[in-house]
Design a protein around this motif. Structure first.
Motif, PDB file in Angstrom:
ATOM      1  N   VAL A  61      -2.834  -6.803  -1.277  1.00 20.35           N
ATOM      2  CA  VAL A  61      -3.811  -7.545  -1.281  1.00 20.35           C
ATOM      3  C   VAL A  61      -4.010  -8.449  -0.139  1.00 20.35           C
ATOM      4  CG1 VAL A  61      -5.424  -9.229  -2.369  1.00 20.35           C
ATOM      5  CG2 VAL A  61      -4.759  -6.943  -3.518  1.00 20.35           C
ATOM      6  N   LEU A 116       0.902  -1.168  -0.016  1.00 22.31           N
ATOM      7  CA  LEU A 116      -0.089   0.002  -0.073  1.00 22.31           C
ATOM      8  C   LEU A 116       0.865   1.223  -0.003  1.00 22.31           C
ATOM      9  CD1 LEU A 116      -2.973  -0.935   2.366  1.00 22.31           C
ATOM     10  CD2 LEU A 116      -3.091  -0.540   0.031  1.00 22.31           C
ATOM     11  N   THR A 153     -12.397  -2.583  -1.836  1.00 26.29           N
ATOM     12  CA  THR A 153     -11.052  -1.755  -1.849  1.00 26.29           C
ATOM     13  C   THR A 153     -10.256  -2.778  -2.737  1.00 26.29           C
ATOM     14  OG1 THR A 153     -11.352  -0.972   0.271  1.00 26.29           O
ATOM     15  CG2 THR A 153      -8.970  -0.922  -0.497  1.00 26.29           C
ATOM     16  N   VAL A 154     -10.184  -4.015  -2.805  1.00 24.06           N
ATOM     17  CA  VAL A 154      -9.444  -4.643  -3.680  1.00 24.06           C
ATOM     18  C   VAL A 154      -9.843  -4.429  -5.355  1.00 24.06           C
ATOM     19  CG1 VAL A 154      -8.698  -7.150  -4.444  1.00 24.06           C
ATOM     20  CG2 VAL A 154      -8.820  -6.534  -2.039  1.00 24.06           C
ATOM     21  N   ASP A 176     -11.329  -6.086   2.451  1.00 21.95           N
ATOM     22  CA  ASP A 176     -12.368  -5.385   1.702  1.00 21.95           C
ATOM     23  C   ASP A 176     -12.317  -5.779   0.288  1.00 21.95           C
ATOM     24  OD1 ASP A 176     -14.411  -3.700   1.057  1.00 21.95           O
ATOM     25  OD2 ASP A 176     -13.570  -2.083   1.520  1.00 21.95           O
ATOM     26  N   HIS A 178      -3.413  -8.150   2.831  1.00 23.35           N
ATOM     27  CA  HIS A 178      -3.716  -7.677   3.860  1.00 23.35           C
ATOM     28  C   HIS A 178      -4.934  -6.774   4.088  1.00 23.35           C
ATOM     29  CE1 HIS A 178       0.497  -8.568   5.205  1.00 23.35           C
ATOM     30  NE2 HIS A 178       0.783  -8.183   3.977  1.00 23.35           N
ATOM     31  N   LEU A 179      -5.665  -6.904   2.690  1.00 18.87           N
ATOM     32  CA  LEU A 179      -7.029  -6.312   2.672  1.00 18.87           C
ATOM     33  C   LEU A 179      -8.196  -7.263   2.671  1.00 18.87           C
ATOM     34  CD1 LEU A 179      -5.787  -3.994  -0.162  1.00 18.87           C
ATOM     35  CD2 LEU A 179      -6.372  -3.264   2.227  1.00 18.87           C
TER      36      LEU A 179
END
Length: 331
Positions: free
Chosen positions: A157, A90, A165-166, A162, A159-160
């Motif tokens: 990705v 990020l 958001t991806v 949602d 660590h995501l």
């Protein structure tokens, strides 16, 4: 002997972040011993140790830029190691100015990509990510080494959680021309991310969006460069015979077809997909059809050149033997 911290030794250009954030080795090169550095970092002192072996030569909260430089210095702590580490995840997407990425001050961790042979542990704000056997080539963004967008996405990705958001990050990467969908899918395959349902959904949307974007560029090429209007998205068949396959654009008078190669390399059957494509192309060419193969990258980076390729194929039609008669059906 007193416990009063020593005054910091003046360093040239201390206003620059590269002079405010220094490693222990850099301080030694300027005559500051480990003991002196430690004294400067005592409570109420003018310096602080922000990471093991990395010092900020001022008090107060580090800025985002200082955190980034500190993370890279921590990851490059060895002789000859400079230049191997790069920002990824990020933090890298924020440096690329992704609207869907959180701003740098909001990030708890800075992901740093290092060679897989490095014996480094994540610590503080730094999360170490190890490269594969063939690490990517860093790009310079705001003066920092940063992983390519496709690799940064693959490191962000995991660590995501949602899905929205991806999907936004992947869509932005393709729509803004940072990378092609196939590059994203290759990195996700390498990172074994395509077993996660929310990632699979985002990738499916990405591939559909990438296909639509490539088609838009193909329409633009025909319009802007004033090529004859083709028949769009059609299937070709022999009269009373088998289906020969679909093409994205077809000029029946010249027997010229354009096919977009938007293969994603997502699944293990990619080789069989390519074999089927090659077989179709060879069959059409035996029937006298010229097949022009275009990729999304070619349309993005060299639209005029691709228009020349198609125009040349159309102009050369008169020099070829007549093609077989084909039935053209909407796809």
């Amino acid at each position: 002997m007193t416990n009063t911290p020593l005054s910091p030794r003046p360093l040239s250009g201390s206003s620059d972040v590269r002079r405010r954030v220094l490693s222990a080795a850099q301080l030694r090169a300027q005559g500051v011993s480990a003991a002196e550095a430690g004294a400067h970092c005592r409570a109420g002192g003018p310096w602080q140790q922000v990471l093991p072996g990395v010092y900020l030569l001022r008090p107060g909260q580090p800025t985002s830029e200082e955190r980034l430089h500190a993370a890279l210095l921590y990851a490059e702590r060895r002789p000859g190691g400079e230049g191997e580490a790069m920002i990824t995840g990020l933090a890298a997407l924020a440096l690329y100015r992704f609207a869907a990425a959180p701003p740098l001050p909001a990030l708890d961790h800075i992901d740093v990509l290092v060679p897989r042979t490095r014996r480094l542990r994540s610590t503080g704000c730094v999360r170490i990510v190890r490269a594969s056997a063939d690490p990517p080539v860093a790009r310079e963004v705001t003066g920092l080494p940063v992983a390519p967008v496709a690799r940064a996405l693959a490191d962000a990705v995991p660590h995501l959680a949602d899905a929205h958001t991806v999907r936004r990050l992947l869509t932005e990467a393709v729509r803004k021309g940072y990378c092609e969908p196939s590059a994203v899918v290759r990195e996700f395959n390498r990172a074994r991310l395509l077993t996660r349902p929310h990632v699979v959904d985002a990738v499916d949307a990405l591939l559909a969006d990438g296909r639509a974007l490539a088609e838009e560029r193909l329409y633009e090429m025909v319009r802007v460069h004033q090529l004859p209007d083709p028949l769009w998205n059609v299937d070709l068949r022999l009269p009373g015979g088998p289906h020969l396959g679909g093409v994205d654009a077809y000029w029946p008078d010249q027997a010229v077809a354009v096919e977009l190669d938007t293969r994603s390399s997502r699944r293990d059957d990619d080789e069989s997909t390519w074999t089927a494509y090659t077989r179709k192309r060879e069959h059409l060419e035996r029937l006298g059809v010229t097949v022009v193969h275009l990729t999304p990258r070619k349309l993005r980076d060299a639209l005029e050149q691709q228009a020349v390729v198609v125009r040349t194929a159309l102009m050369a039609a008169g020099d070829r033997a007549p093609a077989a008669y084909l039935v053209v059906l909407p796809r």
